[in-house]
Design a protein around this motif. Structure first.
Motif: not given
Length: 106
Positions: A33-36, A44-59
């Motif tokens: 659905a999305a990738f960056q 690790p903190q930035s990866l944690a902020r990404l969270g789980k897969a979401s229909i809203a895409g990747i922040p």
């Protein structure tokens, strides 16, 4: 594929193939659905902020994360505030921010 002197992706490309011969081992097809693509390692903190897969895409990266990545790229010769100002001044284009820093900072 090169378009207008910039690298671009065609409508078909492979991820996670590691040079495997696709005719021998085509592998499973998945839908993404999305990738960056980022040109720096994420903390690790930035990866944690990404969270789980979401229909809203990747922040997108936060302004602070972008400024810190620029500061790291420049081997910490500029403070975080200057890097953030440079990114804002050039609409978050990293290459232009480097030029901006070099011309506006001593």
């Amino acid at each position: 594929v090169v378009v207008d002197d910039r690298w671009a992706l065609d409508k078909h490309f492979s991820l996670f193939r590691d040079g495997a011969d696709l005719s021998i081992c085509p592998g499973p097809k998945i839908r993404v659905a999305a990738f960056q693509l980022r040109d720096y390692p994420m903390s690790p903190q930035s990866l944690a902020r990404l969270g789980k897969a979401s229909i809203a895409g990747i922040p997108p990266p936060s302004n602070t994360e972008s400024a810190d990545a620029l500061r790291t790229l420049l081997m910490e010769r500029y403070d975080l505030g200057s890097c953030a100002a440079a990114l804002r001044a050039v609409n978050y284009r990293r290459a232009d921010a480097i030029v901006w820093l070099r011309t506006h900072q001593k």
